[in-house]
Design a protein around this motif. Structure first.
Motif, PDB file in Angstrom:
ATOM      1  N   ASN A 205       0.880  -1.183   0.050  1.00 18.16           N
ATOM      2  CA  ASN A 205      -0.075   0.071   0.028  1.00 18.16           C
ATOM      3  C   ASN A 205       0.988   1.288   0.052  1.00 18.16           C
ATOM      4  O   ASN A 205       0.367   2.302   0.726  1.00 18.16           O
ATOM      5  CB  ASN A 205      -0.926  -0.115   1.168  1.00 18.16           C
ATOM      6  N   ASN A 206       2.086   1.112  -0.823  1.00 19.07           N
ATOM      7  CA  ASN A 206       2.982   2.370  -0.837  1.00 19.07           C
ATOM      8  C   ASN A 206       2.727   2.889  -2.355  1.00 19.07           C
ATOM      9  O   ASN A 206       2.027   2.358  -3.276  1.00 19.07           O
ATOM     10  CB  ASN A 206       4.259   1.874  -0.821  1.00 19.07           C
ATOM     11  N   ILE A 207       2.835   4.136  -2.433  1.00 15.01           N
ATOM     12  CA  ILE A 207       2.644   5.039  -3.730  1.00 15.01           C
ATOM     13  C   ILE A 207       3.841   5.626  -3.863  1.00 15.01           C
ATOM     14  O   ILE A 207       4.207   6.485  -3.135  1.00 15.01           O
ATOM     15  CB  ILE A 207       1.403   5.853  -3.613  1.00 15.01           C
ATOM     16  N   LEU A 208       4.556   5.617  -5.339  1.00 13.03           N
ATOM     17  CA  LEU A 208       5.390   6.588  -5.640  1.00 13.03           C
ATOM     18  C   LEU A 208       4.662   7.204  -6.878  1.00 13.03           C
ATOM     19  O   LEU A 208       4.244   6.547  -7.880  1.00 13.03           O
ATOM     20  CB  LEU A 208       6.696   5.683  -6.114  1.00 13.03           C
ATOM     21  N   VAL A 209       4.841   8.772  -6.935  1.00 14.02           N
ATOM     22  CA  VAL A 209       4.228   9.655  -7.968  1.00 14.02           C
ATOM     23  C   VAL A 209       5.464  10.319  -8.619  1.00 14.02           C
ATOM     24  O   VAL A 209       6.257  10.700  -7.885  1.00 14.02           O
ATOM     25  CB  VAL A 209       3.145  10.429  -7.635  1.00 14.02           C
TER      26      VAL A 209
ATOM     27  N   TYR B  79       6.223  11.725  -3.433  1.00 16.29           N
ATOM     28  CA  TYR B  79       5.762  12.218  -4.646  1.00 16.29           C
ATOM     29  C   TYR B  79       7.042  13.304  -5.340  1.00 16.29           C
ATOM     30  O   TYR B  79       7.591  14.051  -4.467  1.00 16.29           O
ATOM     31  CB  TYR B  79       4.851  13.537  -4.455  1.00 16.29           C
ATOM     32  N   LEU B  80       7.646  12.905  -6.444  1.00 18.86           N
ATOM     33  CA  LEU B  80       8.760  13.447  -7.269  1.00 18.86           C
ATOM     34  C   LEU B  80       8.259  14.303  -8.199  1.00 18.86           C
ATOM     35  O   LEU B  80       7.611  13.891  -9.175  1.00 18.86           O
ATOM     36  CB  LEU B  80       9.695  12.407  -7.664  1.00 18.86           C
ATOM     37  N   SER B  81       8.330  15.735  -8.085  1.00 16.61           N
ATOM     38  CA  SER B  81       7.549  16.705  -8.976  1.00 16.61           C
ATOM     39  C   SER B  81       8.864  16.708 -10.156  1.00 16.61           C
ATOM     40  O   SER B  81       9.741  16.279 -10.024  1.00 16.61           O
ATOM     41  CB  SER B  81       7.418  18.050  -8.477  1.00 16.61           C
TER      42      SER B  81
ATOM     43  N   GLU C 272      -5.489   9.852   0.943  1.00 17.79           N
ATOM     44  CA  GLU C 272      -5.827  11.035   1.410  1.00 17.79           C
ATOM     45  C   GLU C 272      -4.506  12.044   1.221  1.00 17.79           C
ATOM     46  O   GLU C 272      -4.700  13.273   1.019  1.00 17.79           O
ATOM     47  CB  GLU C 272      -6.544  10.877   2.705  1.00 17.79           C
ATOM     48  N   LYS C 273      -3.277  11.472   1.818  1.00 16.55           N
ATOM     49  CA  LYS C 273      -2.038  12.154   1.652  1.00 16.55           C
ATOM     50  C   LYS C 273      -1.882  12.860   0.077  1.00 16.55           C
ATOM     51  O   LYS C 273      -1.381  13.747  -0.081  1.00 16.55           O
ATOM     52  CB  LYS C 273      -1.048  11.457   2.038  1.00 16.55           C
ATOM     53  N   LEU C 274      -2.092  11.780  -1.002  1.00 15.75           N
ATOM     54  CA  LEU C 274      -2.006  12.217  -2.185  1.00 15.75           C
ATOM     55  C   LEU C 274      -2.718  13.555  -2.515  1.00 15.75           C
ATOM     56  O   LEU C 274      -2.517  14.314  -3.307  1.00 15.75           O
ATOM     57  CB  LEU C 274      -2.374  10.960  -3.018  1.00 15.75           C
ATOM     58  N   ASP C 275      -4.276  13.300  -2.154  1.00 15.15           N
ATOM     59  CA  ASP C 275      -5.055  14.525  -2.412  1.00 15.15           C
ATOM     60  C   ASP C 275      -4.679  15.592  -1.786  1.00 15.15           C
ATOM     61  O   ASP C 275      -4.889  16.975  -2.426  1.00 15.15           O
ATOM     62  CB  ASP C 275      -6.513  13.838  -1.799  1.00 15.15           C
ATOM     63  N   PHE C 276      -4.211  15.414  -0.503  1.00 15.53           N
ATOM     64  CA  PHE C 276      -3.594  16.604   0.128  1.00 15.53           C
ATOM     65  C   PHE C 276      -2.504  17.284  -0.630  1.00 15.53           C
ATOM     66  O   PHE C 276      -2.624  18.453  -0.605  1.00 15.53           O
ATOM     67  CB  PHE C 276      -3.418  16.119   1.633  1.00 15.53           C
ATOM     68  N   ILE C 277      -1.622  16.648  -0.871  1.00 16.27           N
ATOM     69  CA  ILE C 277      -0.424  17.026  -1.606  1.00 16.27           C
ATOM     70  C   ILE C 277      -0.858  17.990  -2.857  1.00 16.27           C
ATOM     71  O   ILE C 277      -0.272  18.852  -3.350  1.00 16.27           O
ATOM     72  CB  ILE C 277       0.552  15.704  -1.999  1.00 16.27           C
ATOM     73  N   ASN C 278      -1.948  17.311  -3.628  1.00 13.84           N
ATOM     74  CA  ASN C 278      -2.362  18.128  -4.864  1.00 13.84           C
ATOM     75  C   ASN C 278      -3.093  19.408  -4.454  1.00 13.84           C
ATOM     76  O   ASN C 278      -2.630  20.057  -5.182  1.00 13.84           O
ATOM     77  CB  ASN C 278      -3.205  17.195  -5.573  1.00 13.84           C
TER      78      ASN C 278
ATOM     79  N   PHE D  40       0.216  21.554  -2.078  1.00 14.20           N
ATOM     80  CA  PHE D  40       1.380  21.904  -2.764  1.00 14.20           C
ATOM     81  C   PHE D  40       1.346  22.132  -4.116  1.00 14.20           C
ATOM     82  O   PHE D  40       2.156  22.808  -4.789  1.00 14.20           O
ATOM     83  CB  PHE D  40       2.537  20.575  -2.408  1.00 14.20           C
ATOM     84  N   ILE D  41       0.956  21.074  -4.886  1.00 14.52           N
ATOM     85  CA  ILE D  41       0.899  21.228  -6.494  1.00 14.52           C
ATOM     86  C   ILE D  41       0.011  22.290  -6.931  1.00 14.52           C
ATOM     87  O   ILE D  41       0.533  23.181  -7.806  1.00 14.52           O
ATOM     88  CB  ILE D  41       0.295  19.953  -7.035  1.00 14.52           C
ATOM     89  N   LYS D  42      -1.308  22.621  -6.428  1.00 19.59           N
ATOM     90  CA  LYS D  42      -1.967  23.523  -6.936  1.00 19.59           C
ATOM     91  C   LYS D  42      -1.809  24.970  -6.321  1.00 19.59           C
ATOM     92  O   LYS D  42      -2.013  26.010  -6.897  1.00 19.59           O
ATOM     93  CB  LYS D  42      -3.649  22.948  -6.976  1.00 19.59           C
ATOM     94  N   ASN D  43      -1.257  24.774  -5.351  1.00 18.88           N
ATOM     95  CA  ASN D  43      -0.880  26.033  -4.326  1.00 18.88           C
ATOM     96  C   ASN D  43       0.450  26.748  -4.591  1.00 18.88           C
ATOM     97  O   ASN D  43       1.241  25.960  -4.183  1.00 18.88           O
ATOM     98  CB  ASN D  43      -1.148  25.958  -2.911  1.00 18.88           C
ATOM     99  N   LYS D  44       0.568  27.641  -5.689  1.00 21.77           N
ATOM    100  CA  LYS D  44       1.923  28.071  -5.815  1.00 21.77           C
ATOM    101  C   LYS D  44       2.054  29.450  -5.315  1.00 21.77           C
ATOM    102  O   LYS D  44       2.969  30.352  -5.669  1.00 21.77           O
ATOM    103  CB  LYS D  44       1.883  28.099  -7.308  1.00 21.77           C
TER     104      LYS D  44
END
Length: 267
Positions: free
Chosen positions: A35-39, A61-63, A247-253, A256-260
């Motif tokens: 249940n790990n995720i690498l983006v 999450y690697l941008s 939920e962490k992935l959604d929080f990151i999006n 961090f991703i949309k909030n610049k």
């Protein structure tokens, strides 16, 4: 145990997930849990990289960056590692342990032989009370931060946007490095306050360049507290620790991703 060394291995994952299509060169991604995720955002390049999920329910999450990721990452249980856009990494080591988090913003310069850890590896106890005295703690690094070569960043460190950490520095546990501040040494000391840096490489300057760039007119790298824009590092950490991996992935999006917003990581 699942290993990824090629695109074919990504397709065959069963207990863990990789989102994106990274270019893998002499790189190994190991999943020791489930249940790990690498983006991997965009077609990022992982070169001579070693990424190890040594536990379960964690996310990395690697941008996107035009430069290659040449890093070693070890992440364990119930943790989050986020790396923002367009960071320049030397060969560095990141350890996210004991259900803690590591957040790195956008546009940072991170030198070679930099080590960042959220734990001290082994528990330490008070001799009289027998209570533990060295609990692990998350590390949060803002946008446009310059970390020199051979820097060690300890658990609980918080570094505001625009800060500079000089080479060969040791940052002790729970340190706070304020935005637009230059620190260096072991023990660390403040070299300058109210400063900023650019990514222009001094080594290639001619005498004319030195003259032309002796001043800088823009305030683009000045960071400040702005109500409803600046985020609480401690609140981010608290929220992440109470979310599932999805939920962490959604929080990151969202955060961090949309909030610049420029001053999101001021400290």
């Amino acid at each position: 145990m699942e290993f990824v060394r090629s695109q074919e291995d990504i397709v065959n994952l069963k207990d863990n997930k990789i989102f994106g299509e990274p270019n893998l060169t002499n790189t190994t991604i190991k999943f020791g849990g489930v249940n790990n995720i690498l983006v991997c955002e965009g077609d990022i390049n992982l070169t001579n990289a070693n990424i190890s999920f040594s536990g379960s329910n964690s996310i990395i999450y690697l941008s996107y960056s035009q430069l290659h990721y040449r890093i070693t990452i070890v992440i364990r249980n119930n943790s989050t590692l986020f790396i923002g856009k367009n960071n320049k990494f030397g060969v560095s080591e990141l350890y996210v342990e004991e259900h803690q988090n590591l957040i790195i913003g956008d546009d940072c310069l991170i030198g070679s032989a930099v080590t960042i850890k959220t734990s001290e590896l082994y528990p330490e106890y008070d001799l009289d009370s027998k209570n533990r005295v060295n609990f692990s703690k998350s590390v949060l690094i803002g946008d446009h931060v310059w970390i020199g070569n051979q820097v060690f960043i300890s658990k609980g460190t918080q570094i505001g946007s625009g800060a500079i950490i000089g080479s060969h520095s040791y940052i002790p546990p729970a340190s706070i490095i304020h935005s637009n501040t230059h620190v260096q040494g072991n023990p660390i000391r403040t070299i300058r306050n109210n400063v900023f840096f650019t990514k222009d490489f001094l080594g290639s300057y001619t005498e004319e360049d030195t003259l032309n760039y002796s001043t800088y007119k823009s305030n683009i790298f000045k960071y400040e507290y702005v109500q409803n824009e600046t985020l609480s590092f401690n609140k981010i950490d608290e929220i992440l620790n109470n979310l599932t991996v999805i939920e962490k992935l959604d929080f990151i999006n969202k955060l961090f991703i949309k909030n610049k917003r420029k001053n999101r990581f001021f400290y």
